[in-house]
Structures are given as structure tokens and as C-alpha cells.
Design an enzyme around this catalytic site. Sequence first.
Site, PDB file in Angstrom:
ATOM      1  N   ILE A 152      -6.094  -2.095  -0.442  1.00  0.00           N
ATOM      2  CA  ILE A 152      -6.947  -3.287  -0.406  1.00  0.00           C
ATOM      3  C   ILE A 152      -8.262  -3.001   0.321  1.00  0.00           C
ATOM      4  CG2 ILE A 152      -5.872  -4.200   1.724  1.00  0.00           C
ATOM      5  CD1 ILE A 152      -6.484  -6.566  -1.058  1.00  0.00           C
TER       6      ILE A 152
ATOM      7  N   ASP B 208      -5.892  -4.879  -5.224  1.00  0.00           N
ATOM      8  CA  ASP B 208      -5.095  -5.872  -4.511  1.00  0.00           C
ATOM      9  C   ASP B 208      -3.717  -5.956  -5.169  1.00  0.00           C
ATOM     10  OD1 ASP B 208      -3.917  -8.042  -3.333  1.00  0.00           O
ATOM     11  OD2 ASP B 208      -5.586  -9.432  -3.687  1.00  0.00           O
TER      12      ASP B 208
ATOM     13  N   TYR C 200      10.618 -10.506   6.615  1.00  0.00           N
ATOM     14  CA  TYR C 200      10.498  -9.172   6.019  1.00  0.00           C
ATOM     15  C   TYR C 200      11.840  -8.746   5.411  1.00  0.00           C
ATOM     16  CZ  TYR C 200       9.879  -4.025   6.097  1.00  0.00           C
ATOM     17  OH  TYR C 200       9.818  -2.690   5.786  1.00  0.00           O
TER      18      TYR C 200
ATOM     19  N   ILE D 119      10.209   4.990  10.524  1.00  0.00           N
ATOM     20  CA  ILE D 119       9.610   6.286  10.185  1.00  0.00           C
ATOM     21  C   ILE D 119       8.633   6.724  11.286  1.00  0.00           C
ATOM     22  CG2 ILE D 119       8.315   7.575   8.445  1.00  0.00           C
ATOM     23  CD1 ILE D 119      10.969   6.452   7.398  1.00  0.00           C
TER      24      ILE D 119
HETATM   25  N1  LIG Z   1       7.035   2.675   8.224  1.00  0.00           N
HETATM   26  C1  LIG Z   1       8.320   2.378   8.345  1.00  0.00           C
HETATM   27  O1  LIG Z   1       8.937   2.664   9.389  1.00  0.00           O
HETATM   28  C2  LIG Z   1       9.049   1.690   7.210  1.00  0.00           C
HETATM   29  C3  LIG Z   1      10.426   1.451   7.348  1.00  0.00           C
HETATM   30  C4  LIG Z   1      11.101   0.808   6.321  1.00  0.00           C
HETATM   31  C5  LIG Z   1      10.424   0.457   5.155  1.00  0.00           C
HETATM   32  N2  LIG Z   1       9.081   0.702   5.029  1.00  0.00           N
HETATM   33  C6  LIG Z   1       8.410   0.272   3.803  1.00  0.00           C
HETATM   34  O2  LIG Z   1       7.601   1.313   3.273  1.00  0.00           O
HETATM   35  C7  LIG Z   1       6.428   0.750   2.653  1.00  0.00           C
HETATM   36  C8  LIG Z   1       5.194   1.376   3.282  1.00  0.00           C
HETATM   37  O3  LIG Z   1       5.232   1.144   4.676  1.00  0.00           O
HETATM   38  P1  LIG Z   1       4.099   1.669   5.672  1.00  0.00           P
HETATM   39  O4  LIG Z   1       4.751   1.878   6.972  1.00  0.00           O
HETATM   40  O5  LIG Z   1       3.318   2.755   5.054  1.00  0.00           O
HETATM   41  O6  LIG Z   1       3.207   0.340   5.790  1.00  0.00           O
HETATM   42  P2  LIG Z   1       1.723   0.206   6.368  1.00  0.00           P
HETATM   43  O7  LIG Z   1       1.591  -1.180   6.916  1.00  0.00           O
HETATM   44  O8  LIG Z   1       1.388   1.353   7.247  1.00  0.00           O
HETATM   45  O9  LIG Z   1       0.854   0.335   5.053  1.00  0.00           O
HETATM   46  C9  LIG Z   1       0.779  -0.661   4.082  1.00  0.00           C
HETATM   47  C10 LIG Z   1      -0.524  -0.494   3.315  1.00  0.00           C
HETATM   48  O10 LIG Z   1      -0.603  -1.562   2.370  1.00  0.00           O
HETATM   49  C11 LIG Z   1      -1.951  -2.015   2.345  1.00  0.00           C
HETATM   50  N3  LIG Z   1      -2.018  -3.385   1.851  1.00  0.00           N
HETATM   51  C12 LIG Z   1      -1.804  -4.545   2.529  1.00  0.00           C
HETATM   52  N4  LIG Z   1      -2.016  -5.597   1.718  1.00  0.00           N
HETATM   53  C13 LIG Z   1      -2.361  -5.097   0.507  1.00  0.00           C
HETATM   54  C14 LIG Z   1      -2.690  -5.672  -0.747  1.00  0.00           C
HETATM   55  N5  LIG Z   1      -2.718  -7.003  -0.910  1.00  0.00           N
HETATM   56  N6  LIG Z   1      -2.989  -4.851  -1.770  1.00  0.00           N
HETATM   57  C15 LIG Z   1      -2.977  -3.496  -1.606  1.00  0.00           C
HETATM   58  N7  LIG Z   1      -2.666  -2.890  -0.454  1.00  0.00           N
HETATM   59  C16 LIG Z   1      -2.369  -3.692   0.587  1.00  0.00           C
HETATM   60  C17 LIG Z   1      -2.434  -1.892   3.786  1.00  0.00           C
HETATM   61  O11 LIG Z   1      -3.865  -1.845   3.850  1.00  0.00           O
HETATM   62  C18 LIG Z   1      -1.778  -0.592   4.216  1.00  0.00           C
HETATM   63  O12 LIG Z   1      -2.617   0.525   4.003  1.00  0.00           O
HETATM   64  C19 LIG Z   1       6.534  -0.761   2.869  1.00  0.00           C
HETATM   65  O13 LIG Z   1       7.122  -1.341   1.725  1.00  0.00           O
HETATM   66  C20 LIG Z   1       7.475  -0.896   4.029  1.00  0.00           C
HETATM   67  O14 LIG Z   1       8.164  -2.109   3.985  1.00  0.00           O
HETATM   68  C21 LIG Z   1       8.388   1.301   6.048  1.00  0.00           C
END
Ligand SMILES: NC(=O)c1ccc[n+]([C@@H]2O[C@H](COP(=O)([O-])OP(=O)(O)OC[C@H]3O[C@@H](n4cnc5c(N)ncnc54)[C@H](O)[C@@H]3O)[C@@H](O)[C@H]2O)c1
Length: 317
Positions: A36, A53, A143, A173
Site C-alpha cells: 500500500i 491496495d 486477528y 517470526i
Molecule cells: N510476523 C509474524 O510473527 C507472523 C506470525 C503469524 C502470522 N503472520 C502473518 O503473516 C503475514 C505477514 O505478516 P508480517 O509480519 O509480514 O506483517 P507486517 O505487518 O510486517 O506486514 C504487512 C504488510 O502489509 C501491508 N499492508 C497493510 N495494509 C495493506 C493494504 N490495504 N494493501 C496492501 N498492503 C497492505 C503493510 O504496509 C505491510 O508492509 C500476515 O498475514 C500475518 O498475519 C505473521
Amino acid sequence: MSSKILIIGACGQIGTELTAKLRELHGVDNVIASDINTRNLDLVNAGPFVILDAKNFNAIKDCCINHKIDTVYLMAALLSATGEKYPMEAWDLNMNSLFHVLNLAKTKLIKKIFWPSSIAVFGPTTPRENTPQHTICEPTTVYGITKQVGERWCEYYHDKYNVDVRSIRYPGIISHKAMPGGGTTDYAVEIYHEAIKHGTYESFLSKNTKLPMMFMDDAIKATTDIMQAPTDALSIRSSYNLAAISFTPDAIAESIKAEIPEFTMTYKPDFRQAIADSWPSSIDDTVARKDWNWSHNFDLKKMTSEMLTQLKKKYKP
Ligand SMILES: NC(=O)c1ccc[n+]([C@@H]2O[C@H](COP(=O)([O-])OP(=O)(O)OC[C@H]3O[C@@H](n4cnc5c(N)ncnc54)[C@H](O)[C@@H]3O)[C@@H](O)[C@H]2O)c1
């Protein structure tokens, strides 16, 4: 023929490293990164990037048509701690983005989807130790509710419409490139940065809160492994349990002290403690290990060593 891939939410903690790995596997020009915003300039400048988006169906559809995309990795989401502050935004983004991608696959515009779930699908009534693949899921966070519902829809689209959607329940992670985006396990990343920068850290979870965790390299390996697995090897089309290591804030502090003896840790639990208390402390991932030969490489000691080595280069080159 190589896959043509779109990553949605590529600038985040996992997307940043997933994009690099997929480009290594499929070629830079075959992997379109999107987000985004352009806040992660290293990622934006590393190869093809578009502003997209995840809530805009037509924009995703046009992007898939224009770039002849066959595979989508949907990484955009509002995470656990942020989701509690903005519940309706979390529901809106996490659910609608998933429906958009599932519906593109239903109409055969794309062939394959990766969508991550989380240990947040579990809740206080779930067995906490060695949580089984099939068990009670009564999540108490917005969530967690979005991930649980998302899992049901993934299985439904697979069973009813033959959509090839693959998913794993990531634990917390830990990584050193992009910072985490508002989750309950963020302490386990922040602690390493603070250890190098200031030699001390105040944990927002209590000393003995044990949670399932994983080093980023293992999370990326799991993601590429499940996407490369033969279709008929996959018995789970909701989301696979996935595990590597479980530890407490106290144990991670001890592992840092083994390398930085003067490191100190204090504890000041906040609202995230209640979220952590509702999650399992360890996960049984036998089915993933059996179906697609999942295995992890990093234990706590090896992860701490790698995190400190990389962050020293960043802060004290
Ligand atoms: N990081 C963890 O520990 C963890 C654990 C379990 C699950 N997950 C899942 O893995 C996936 C990625 O997690 P992450 O840690 O990289 O998350 P993050 O919050 O670091 O990254 C999410 C990204 O999505 C983007 N974003 C937000 N709204 C948006 C929109 N409307 N359109 C396009 N992009 C948009 C943000 O700018 C960001 O870069 C998620 O589904 C999360 O639920 C992550």
C-alpha cells in the site's frame, strides 16, 4: 515454465524476505512485489514493484492480468496487537483481501495462492502444550477470529471450487531485516536490537510466558516448501500447524547473556500479555512434517547467534 508471482504486502516483516527468496528461485522479473506504500525503499528498489491496495478487488485483478500472474502470496494483514486497537479495520483488511484473491482463483484468473494463518487461531480453551492440528479453536482476538474464519474459507474454496490455496499457521517470526508490524511476539525481535544498541530491554510480556517461535529463514523455507509440494501430498486445506522452537522471555534473555554477559532485562507486561496468555506454548506439527517433509534448522542458540551477528553489522559496523 516459471511461475509469475504477485506478493501483496511485500514491504512487511515476512514479505521483505519472501520477495528476495522467491526472486532467487524464479528470477527477479517473475516476482512482482506490491504494497500500500513505498516505505521499505530497499524492497521497492530491488525489482518490479507496484502500489496495490489489498482491499481493492479491481486493482488486484488488473495487476494480475497486466503482469500475467499465476500465483499470489497474500501477506497484507493487520496483526494481533494492532488488530485489538482497530478491530473493524482488521476485519475489513484481513477478510476482504482474502476473498478477493480466492475469487480470482475461483474464476481461474490465477492458479495458486499462499495465505498465512497464525497460532492466533487458538484460544484459552485450546490445549496449550503440543497443540494438535485438529483441536478446539476459540480465539479471543479480532486477528485470531479473522485467521480462523479465513482458514474455513480456504478449505471451502478448495473443496467446492477446486482452488489451490495453501496455508501454514506461522508462530511468532524472528528476523533482523524488516521490523515486525504490531504482533504479540514482537518482543523477541526488539530484544536483539536493544541488546546491541543499549545492552538492556524491558519486555512487554512476563518472564515465564512461553510461546511458539521461529527464525525467519525457517519460516521462508516452510513457505517455499509447501508451495512446491505436490498437490496430492497436501491433506490439510485449512492451515497446517508449524513449529520450530518455544521459549520464554527469560530463556531468550539467557541466550543473549551467553554472548553479551552484561545484558539486562526488566519486565513490564502490557495489554499484549492477555493475548499471549490465550495462545499455546508449543505446537504439534506432525502432519506438516509427514505431508511435505517440513523440518526446521534453527534452535534458540543458533538463532541468537545469527541475530546478534547480523545486528552488530548493522549498528556497530
Ligand atoms: N510476523 C509474524 O510473527 C507472523 C506470525 C503469524 C502470522 N503472520 C502473518 O503473516 C503475514 C505477514 O505478516 P508480517 O509480519 O509480514 O506483517 P507486517 O505487518 O510486517 O506486514 C504487512 C504488510 O502489509 C501491508 N499492508 C497493510 N495494509 C495493506 C493494504 N490495504 N494493501 C496492501 N498492503 C497492505 C503493510 O504496509 C505491510 O508492509 C500476515 O498475514 C500475518 O498475519 C505473521
